[in-house]
Design an enzyme around this catalytic site. Structure first.
Site, PDB file in Angstrom:
ATOM      1  N   ASP A 288       0.388  -0.910   0.217  1.00 17.90           N
ATOM      2  CA  ASP A 288       0.252   0.181   0.084  1.00 17.90           C
ATOM      3  C   ASP A 288       0.350   1.186   0.055  1.00 17.90           C
ATOM      4  O   ASP A 288       1.828   0.972   1.127  1.00 17.90           O
ATOM      5  CB  ASP A 288      -1.006   0.026   1.507  1.00 17.90           C
ATOM      6  CG  ASP A 288      -1.869   0.847   1.262  1.00 17.90           C
ATOM      7  OD1 ASP A 288      -1.999   1.402   0.060  1.00 17.90           O
ATOM      8  OD2 ASP A 288      -2.666   1.474   2.602  1.00 17.90           O
TER       9      ASP A 288
ATOM     10  N   ASN B 239     -11.076  -2.639  -5.621  1.00 18.30           N
ATOM     11  CA  ASN B 239     -10.089  -1.774  -5.929  1.00 18.30           C
ATOM     12  C   ASN B 239     -10.887  -1.371  -7.148  1.00 18.30           C
ATOM     13  O   ASN B 239     -10.414  -0.665  -8.189  1.00 18.30           O
ATOM     14  CB  ASN B 239      -8.696  -2.200  -6.471  1.00 18.30           C
ATOM     15  CG  ASN B 239      -8.194  -2.331  -4.704  1.00 18.30           C
ATOM     16  OD1 ASN B 239      -6.980  -3.190  -4.513  1.00 18.30           O
ATOM     17  ND2 ASN B 239      -8.495  -1.096  -3.896  1.00 18.30           N
TER      18      ASN B 239
HETATM   19  C1  IPE Z   1      -5.332  -2.598   0.178  1.00 14.82           C
HETATM   20  O1  IPE Z   1      -4.842  -1.265  -0.054  1.00 14.82           O
HETATM   21  C2  IPE Z   1      -5.237  -3.403  -0.970  1.00 14.82           C
HETATM   22  C3  IPE Z   1      -4.158  -3.080  -1.967  1.00 14.82           C
HETATM   23  C4  IPE Z   1      -2.571  -2.965  -1.235  1.00 14.82           C
HETATM   24  C5  IPE Z   1      -4.158  -4.783  -3.357  1.00 14.82           C
HETATM   25  P1  IPE Z   1      -6.281  -0.136  -0.242  1.00 14.82           P
HETATM   26  O2  IPE Z   1      -5.605   1.222  -0.249  1.00 14.82           O
HETATM   27  O3  IPE Z   1      -7.422  -0.344  -1.294  1.00 14.82           O
HETATM   28  O4  IPE Z   1      -7.351  -0.349   1.046  1.00 14.82           O
HETATM   29  P2  IPE Z   1      -7.823   0.368   1.840  1.00 14.82           P
HETATM   30  O5  IPE Z   1      -9.095   1.438   0.773  1.00 14.82           O
HETATM   31  O6  IPE Z   1      -7.015   2.050   2.342  1.00 14.82           O
HETATM   32  O7  IPE Z   1      -8.405   0.240   2.936  1.00 14.82           O
HETATM   33  C1  IPE Z   2      -1.839  -0.322  -3.529  1.00 12.82           C
HETATM   34  O1  IPE Z   2      -1.570   1.597  -2.909  1.00 12.82           O
HETATM   35  C2  IPE Z   2      -1.727   0.155  -4.186  1.00 12.82           C
HETATM   36  C3  IPE Z   2      -3.163  -0.764  -4.909  1.00 12.82           C
HETATM   37  C4  IPE Z   2      -4.602  -1.264  -3.921  1.00 12.82           C
HETATM   38  C5  IPE Z   2      -3.357  -1.033  -5.965  1.00 12.82           C
HETATM   39  P1  IPE Z   2      -2.838   2.508  -3.449  1.00 12.82           P
HETATM   40  O2  IPE Z   2      -3.062   3.101  -4.727  1.00 12.82           O
HETATM   41  O3  IPE Z   2      -3.635   2.067  -2.245  1.00 12.82           O
HETATM   42  O4  IPE Z   2      -2.082   3.504  -2.889  1.00 12.82           O
HETATM   43  P2  IPE Z   2      -2.632   4.452  -1.201  1.00 12.82           P
HETATM   44  O5  IPE Z   2      -3.189   3.990  -0.707  1.00 12.82           O
HETATM   45  O6  IPE Z   2      -3.776   5.511  -2.495  1.00 12.82           O
HETATM   46  O7  IPE Z   2      -1.109   6.336  -1.443  1.00 12.82           O
HETATM   47 MG    MG Z   3      -4.262   2.278  -0.290  1.00 14.81          MG
END
Ligand code: IPE
Ligand code: IPE
Ligand code: MG
Length: 233
Positions: A16, A64
């Site tokens: 993340d 997502n």
């Molecule tokens: C969790 O991260 C999913 C992945 C890392 C693929 P998210 O960014 O989607 O999670 P939330 O929305 O902060 O809970």
């Molecule tokens: C995790 O990074 C990757 C995926 C969920 C695909 P994020 O895209 O959630 O990055 P932040 O949390 O918005 O910084």
């Molecule tokens: Mg995230």
């Protein structure tokens, strides 16, 4: 290089922080995902070299899809490029790839590439599970569907475990989440029951070998009791 032993067989990573990493640089979120793939390659190489039996990464959750279409498209394209690259270099990387999640909604082309990579890499022992369109709740519902199809009217924990997407590997000993959030976000809901959790503010594109060492050091400082008592404590 840090040493690991039989107490640590499986590390799962919630990758993340890609979006925030890009935003800090004034770039679109997709830019962060690109460097996120580089971090994935770096981390998987290092875990393989440590001799880790199984590594799992959370690449895309069932939630997502709610993101803007441009971002979803960019992530899917990056995944496809990653799969193509890993298929080309699999005999150097020597890792067995397994995709976990509901692949049925992905494009037929992507599904085919996934099958090719899984089959071609299946001779290798160290496993990298890639959670793609993965949700812990969806996975448990999937287990129930399998068991209904088997005609079960009573089920055991063992029945659930053997129908999980991760039935081929042990549950995670350690779950590492980068990016500073303190939650599991629907990752490995069944398997995480007794996992040790480690959270770091490091954003995923910056995550590197020394950060893995720090997570492993923290893991070895924990006392895993599984509800029992540890002698001397
Ligand atoms: C969790 O991260 C999913 C992945 C890392 C693929 P998210 O960014 O989607 O999670 P939330 O929305 O902060 O809970
Ligand atoms: C995790 O990074 C990757 C995926 C969920 C695909 P994020 O895209 O959630 O990055 P932040 O949390 O918005 O910084
Ligand atoms: Mg995230």
């Amino acid at each position: 290089m840090i040493q690991i032993d039989e107490r640590l067989k499986h590390i799962a990573f919630i990758m993340d922080g890609n979006g925030r990493w890009a935003q800090k640089l004034g770039k679109p979120r997709q830019y962060g995902h690109r460097f996120g793939v580089e971090a994935l390659e770096r981390v998987s190489r290092y875990c393989r070299d440590l001799g880790l039996e199984t590594m799992t990464v959370y690449a895309f959750s069932t939630e997502n899809w709610k993101r803007p279409q441009v971002e979803v498209d960019a992530i899917m394209k990056l995944l496809e490029q990653y799969i193509t690259k890993m298929t080309r270099t699999l005999d150097d990387d020597r890792v067995c790839y397994r995709f976990i999640g509901d692949m049925s909604v992905l494009s037929p082309n992507l599904q085919k590439k996934i099958r090719v990579l899984e089959e071609a890499s299946s001779v290798y022992e160290q496993t990298l599970n890639i959670a793609l369109n993965y949700g812990g709740r969806e996975e448990i519902v999937h287990c129930f569907h399998e068991l209904i199809a088997e005609g079960k009217t009573q089920i055991t924990e063992e029945d659930i475990s053997r129908t999980l997407y991760t039935a081929h590997c042990p549950p995670p000993d350690l779950i590492v989440r980068t990016g500073g959030e303190l939650r599991l976000s629907n990752f490995l809901m069944w398997q995480s029951a007794y996992a040790e959790l480690y959270f770091t503010d490091v954003l995923w594109p910056d995550f590197a070998e020394q950060d893995i060492d720090a997570a492993i050091t923290a893991f070895y400082s924990r006392k895993r009791r599984y509800g029992g008592v540890v002698s001397g404590s």
